[in-house]
Design a protein around this motif. Sequence first.
Motif, mmCIF file in Angstrom:
data_model
loop_
_atom_site.group_PDB
_atom_site.id
_atom_site.type_symbol
_atom_site.label_atom_id
_atom_site.label_comp_id
_atom_site.label_asym_id
_atom_site.label_seq_id
_atom_site.Cartn_x
_atom_site.Cartn_y
_atom_site.Cartn_z
ATOM 1 N N CYS A 1 -21.759 6.189 54.126
ATOM 2 C CA CYS A 1 -20.919 5.725 53.027
ATOM 3 C C CYS A 1 -20.553 4.263 53.247
ATOM 4 O O CYS A 1 -20.245 3.845 54.358
ATOM 5 C CB CYS A 1 -19.651 6.575 52.933
ATOM 6 N N GLY A 2 -20.572 3.481 52.181
ATOM 7 C CA GLY A 2 -20.212 2.063 52.267
ATOM 8 C C GLY A 2 -21.007 1.253 51.268
ATOM 9 O O GLY A 2 -22.089 1.647 50.817
ATOM 10 N N PRO B 1 -24.936 6.068 38.867
ATOM 11 C CA PRO B 1 -24.660 4.626 38.784
ATOM 12 C C PRO B 1 -25.774 3.816 38.130
ATOM 13 O O PRO B 1 -25.563 2.637 37.804
ATOM 14 C CB PRO B 1 -24.482 4.213 40.255
ATOM 15 N N LYS B 2 -26.939 4.409 37.927
ATOM 16 C CA LYS B 2 -28.030 3.692 37.263
ATOM 17 C C LYS B 2 -27.775 3.543 35.761
ATOM 18 O O LYS B 2 -28.290 2.625 35.125
ATOM 19 C CB LYS B 2 -29.362 4.435 37.475
ATOM 20 N N ALA C 1 -26.852 3.550 44.866
ATOM 21 C CA ALA C 1 -26.983 5.001 44.687
ATOM 22 C C ALA C 1 -26.629 5.745 45.971
ATOM 23 O O ALA C 1 -25.959 6.787 45.942
ATOM 24 C CB ALA C 1 -28.410 5.345 44.254
ATOM 25 N N GLU C 2 -27.070 5.209 47.127
ATOM 26 C CA GLU C 2 -26.741 5.823 48.421
ATOM 27 C C GLU C 2 -25.231 5.885 48.627
ATOM 28 O O GLU C 2 -24.686 6.892 49.074
ATOM 29 C CB GLU C 2 -27.374 5.012 49.564
ATOM 30 N N HIS C 3 -24.557 4.773 48.316
ATOM 31 C CA HIS C 3 -23.109 4.719 48.524
ATOM 32 C C HIS C 3 -22.403 5.789 47.699
ATOM 33 O O HIS C 3 -21.575 6.555 48.218
ATOM 34 C CB HIS C 3 -22.578 3.338 48.149
ATOM 35 N N HIS C 4 -22.717 5.857 46.409
ATOM 36 C CA HIS C 4 -22.031 6.817 45.539
ATOM 37 C C HIS C 4 -22.365 8.249 45.938
ATOM 38 O O HIS C 4 -21.485 9.131 45.938
ATOM 39 C CB HIS C 4 -22.424 6.550 44.085
ATOM 40 N N TYR D 1 -9.530 3.932 43.694
ATOM 41 C CA TYR D 1 -9.770 2.556 44.137
ATOM 42 C C TYR D 1 -11.255 2.252 44.271
ATOM 43 O O TYR D 1 -11.721 1.187 43.841
ATOM 44 C CB TYR D 1 -9.064 2.312 45.472
ATOM 45 N N MET D 2 -12.016 3.176 44.847
ATOM 46 C CA MET D 2 -13.446 2.913 45.040
ATOM 47 C C MET D 2 -14.144 2.686 43.702
ATOM 48 O O MET D 2 -14.929 1.745 43.539
ATOM 49 C CB MET D 2 -14.087 4.073 45.803
#
Length: 643
Positions: free
Chosen positions: A548-549, A363-364, A185-188, A211-212
């Motif tokens: 991000c990552g 994303p959940k 969730a943090e990444h998105h 791509y991500m």
Amino acid sequence: TQFIVFFFVKLAYFFRKMPNLDSVSCACPKTVDLELNKEILKVFIKDVEYKYKNLVPAHQVSLPRFTVFDERQMRAVHAEAERLAALDCSELIAELSDLKNWHPDSGYVDYLARIALFKHKDTRNLTLPPASQTIPSSFFDMDKVQRKGKLLLGAAKGQGMATVVKIEVDPEQNLNWWREDPGLAEHHYNWHVYYPSTEPEKDRQGELFAYMHEQMLARYNAERLGVGLPPVVPFGPGIGWDGILTEGYNPNLEKCSFRPAAMSVPESTSIGSRIIVPSIMKTNTERLAIAIARNYLEDPKGNKVELTMDKLGCTMEANMGSVNKKMYGNIHNDGHVLLSLINDPKNAYNIKAGPMYHTNTAPKDPVFYRWHKFVDTIFDDLRSNLTPHKVEDLTMEGIEVKSVWIEDLTEVDSPPNRFCQDVLTNRLYTWMAPEAQTVFPDQGEVTITNTRMHHETFTHNIKVKNTLMEDATLVFRVFLAPAKSDDNLETRRKDFIELDRFVDVIEGGTERIVSRRSDESSVLVPPAGTVQQILNGEITDQQAPCGCGWPRNLLIPRGTVAGMRADLYVLVTNWKEDAASSSSQLSGSVSYCGKIDQLYPDKRPMGFPFDRAMGFDTLEDMVRAVPNSCSREVEIVFKGLKE
């Protein structure tokens, strides 16, 4: 509306002289300052003893139901961030901390703070605390835990127990542990913070958007294979929207509603004064299909614009790089909004939006991946039209990759935590274990325990021979894909997960082994700068301010108890030719997040060489034809729940 009221109140406040606040002390240095980094915590953590002495009318206004997927809201919040960024540093912190104390659980305030601090000249390089710590109710089920003083005991929903005790009623819940991982969730969330749709697009932003999300799908499909679920099926206008959405989902989050199974997509929905109609979205999709077939888009003046993955990505996301929003619409963002409001499309019952409304909750939801699979089918249409890679596109004269293998490092790093004391190459171990995390809801500091996936640290070991008489600066492209009975490379191409991308130099006329640790991967988010580390002054240059990552605990798929077979593949190419500039570096979480305000460092297409068709039947054929590449079968073993 709420936004209009909020805007005029803030405009009046702009002309009001700011009070001299003794509670804020900010020297506003021109370089990164650990004390200033501590100071900005006031922006993200509510002061439980706050006396509201900095009270201004603007802070009493109810805030909008904010989403980055609505252009009108995005333009308003970024305009407000610009205003804040022009203030003196102390005034910036004072205003934002007031907002936080009045609205401690607001996603709008958290987003605004991150944007404003990033824009301000004195704070843009500071490390911001993780959103999972500052707005935890967007990440965890805070109502299900038991409070004891200031210690919150228990576990948030999505413990991962579904991977130990299989759930038959709704098989999708067997992947709750992955979809609900806070790092995902943090990444998105952070990706969309630093790649907003309403500001001038960054270098190759559209291509990176494609791509991500494609890589998120590849990783999710690998996890689905591990629990016996089929690959994700697209769900979008013209592909599924005429039927029912079979998957239900209950996030158990205060800010989101749940969605029962077997819902139908409404004929329309609205956000503010704008109406979203699926039939119009279908028409826009068909226009993009025509553009892909013709290999050009049309701008508002009717001019032909050459179609590239970057232009298509910008147009799909409808960011400022979109070629023609009127003709091609706002497909990606409108899909998020429409699916999030499926319970109450006319807002007749004041039902909260579903998870798809917010970037840190989307994303959940299983439908997130079905929606993005639909979006990816449009990108796939373009990929299938691209000229296939030839052997000469992949090879590098004088360089040969002799072998590649993986070696487990956990025995060296932390012997007590090993499941197996035998030293095995080409076998990776994963497990689930409880993990404590301190968060800061509006009631004060508390600790939760959440069960998450982990894997043992390992190295990629690549034996490379340089027959040239000069040194070779090489870029190593490392991928992993679950093995399948059908070894057809074209059908497997989208299964390849990027594990790493890095540069090393091989001296002329030598052969050596290049080793790279898994925790140095170019896809991983740098170690987070937590609230505690910021308070203790423990922030280092290795902690990226953007956050991000990819989550560090989800680098590899979970695998299976019996062992999931996977193909490790590495391709080595010439970095002097591939680098975007002479100063380009593959440092940090560059693969999925790029470089802030810099060129994307790698000129090759993102996902290269699996970004398009290749003239090889199998991976083995590819390795045989490309001597500067190599593959190895590895095994991923899941060891279950570790207490």
